[in-house]
Design a protein around this motif. Structure first.
Motif, short mmCIF file in Angstrom:
data_model
loop_
_atom_site.label_atom_id
_atom_site.label_comp_id
_atom_site.label_asym_id
_atom_site.label_seq_id
_atom_site.Cartn_x
_atom_site.Cartn_y
_atom_site.Cartn_z
N TYR A 98 9.32 84.89 -20.78
CA TYR A 98 9.64 84.84 -19.35
C TYR A 98 8.99 85.99 -18.59
O TYR A 98 8.48 85.80 -17.48
CB TYR A 98 11.16 84.85 -19.15
N ALA B 22 8.93 78.03 -21.96
CA ALA B 22 9.42 79.01 -20.98
C ALA B 22 8.90 78.70 -19.59
O ALA B 22 9.64 78.76 -18.60
CB ALA B 22 9.02 80.42 -21.41
N ILE C 263 11.14 77.70 -16.27
CA ILE C 263 11.03 78.39 -14.97
C ILE C 263 10.72 77.38 -13.87
O ILE C 263 11.33 77.41 -12.79
CB ILE C 263 9.93 79.46 -15.03
#
Length: 342
Positions: free
Chosen positions: A90, A308, A312
């Motif tokens: 992240y 990831a 997001i």
């Protein structure tokens, strides 16, 4: 007295008879047997949704905290991957930080996938705002035209809906030919400009192609809302002396807001996850890489890091969808309650 004034006076009169209090409808109790039967009937659908939607989402979130197979720059050894990695994936995307030899991180070099996250997010959001705004304005015009009675209306409706029925891949190749240096657009303009070879022309080409294809979708939903408006409402407005613009702003627009809200929300969500149109039309080059294109590119380098990035992107889209739902719900309720929203 206007129609709205008569309705308001009647409501005030009824409230006065009831002591200033509105009567609330009585809630009917649900039979426990019927409740169990209802849960029994919807249980298979819920389980199916959990398997089809819930499991992939949970697995993607879990994978986003794992390492990808490859060369570990901190040790110089090959990493088998799937080891716990915390929030490194992240921070890689949100902070655009890339690992360096010997350990630690630095800003991702220009041109790498890690350096393109915020740029692709900005491109996606910009295309969404511009395209959806144009589509809503043109779609409203098409819907108003199709809602009027005239000879050949059925033929016009079919003609307007044709672009929406064409697959996106076909639409992309069609506009690729149109924007080609030897294409029909340059033939008409008498130029040989490569429309998809520079940043802003390429982005404009994506917006034009998307508007051409999906405006009929918004027009169709708005048309459904227009056809639910009683003709007596317009007749009352004409008797009150309202001109065409006043009827549109005071009658049509408030009453069509629910359908308009659905159309805008659907189109915003669809555009935010746009992949096939820019991927085929421009290949994501010249500043046209969207978030979905970036996810697909990352899949070839590492699935866990791509998970990831997908997470997001999902959170951002969910937040925008929630904001739009709350915004339009407040506007619709406000219009129905005279602007007093609690």
């Amino acid at each position: 007295m206007t129609l709205a004034g008569q309705v308001e006076e009647k409501v005030i009169e009824n409230e006065g008879r009831n002591g200033g209090k509105r009567r609330r409808p009585r809630r009917t109790s649900i039979n426990p047997g019927e409740s169990r039967r209802a849960w029994t009937l919807i249980a298979p659908a819920i389980l199916l949704l959990i398997l089809i939607v819930g499991y992939p989402v949970i697995k993607a979130i879990y994978q986003s905290f794992l390492t990808d197979p490859g060369l570990d720059k901190s040790t110089g050894l090959f990493n088998q991957g799937n080891a716990w990695n915390g929030i490194t994936n992240y921070t890689h995307w949100l902070g655009q930080r890339c690992a360096v030899a010997g350990g630690g991180t630095q800003s991702c070099p220009s041109g790498t996938l890690g350096s393109q996250f915020w740029g692709s997010a900005g491109v996606t959001l910009g295309i969404t705002v511009v395209a959806c705004t144009i589509e809503t304005v043109i779609g409203m015009g098409f819907a108003l035209m199709m809602n009027r009675a005239f000879r050949g209306r059925a033929l016009v409706r079919v003609a307007i809906l044709i672009p929406w029925a064409i697959p996106t891949a076909v639409t992309s190749k069609l506009w690729q030919v149109i924007f080609d240096p030897q294409g029909i657009l340059n033939k008409i303009l008498g130029t040989q400009f490569a429309w998809t070879s520079e940043q802003w022309p390429a982005r404009s080409a994506i917006v034009i192609a998307d508007v051409w294809k999906t405006t009929p979708f918004i027009a169709l939903l708005i048309l459904a809302g227009l056809q639910s408006i009683p003709e007596e409402t317009y007749e009352a407005a004409r008797i009150d002396g309202a001109n065409a613009w006043r009827r549109f702003t005071s009658v049509t627009l408030p009453l069509v807001k629910p359908a308009l809200a659905v159309a805008v929300i659907f189109r915003v969500l669809d555009t935010l996850r746009m992949y096939d149109l820019p991927a085929i039309l421009t290949g994501g080059a010249n500043g046209t890489t969207t978030s979905s294109i970036l996810v697909v590119k990352q899949l070839t380098s590492g699935v866990n890091s791509a998970s990831a990035l997908s997470t997001i992107t999902f959170v951002l889209i969910f937040a925008i969808a929630l904001a739009l739902v709350r915004l339009f719900n407040a506007n619709i309720v406000g219009a129905q309650t005279g602007g007093k929203v609690k």
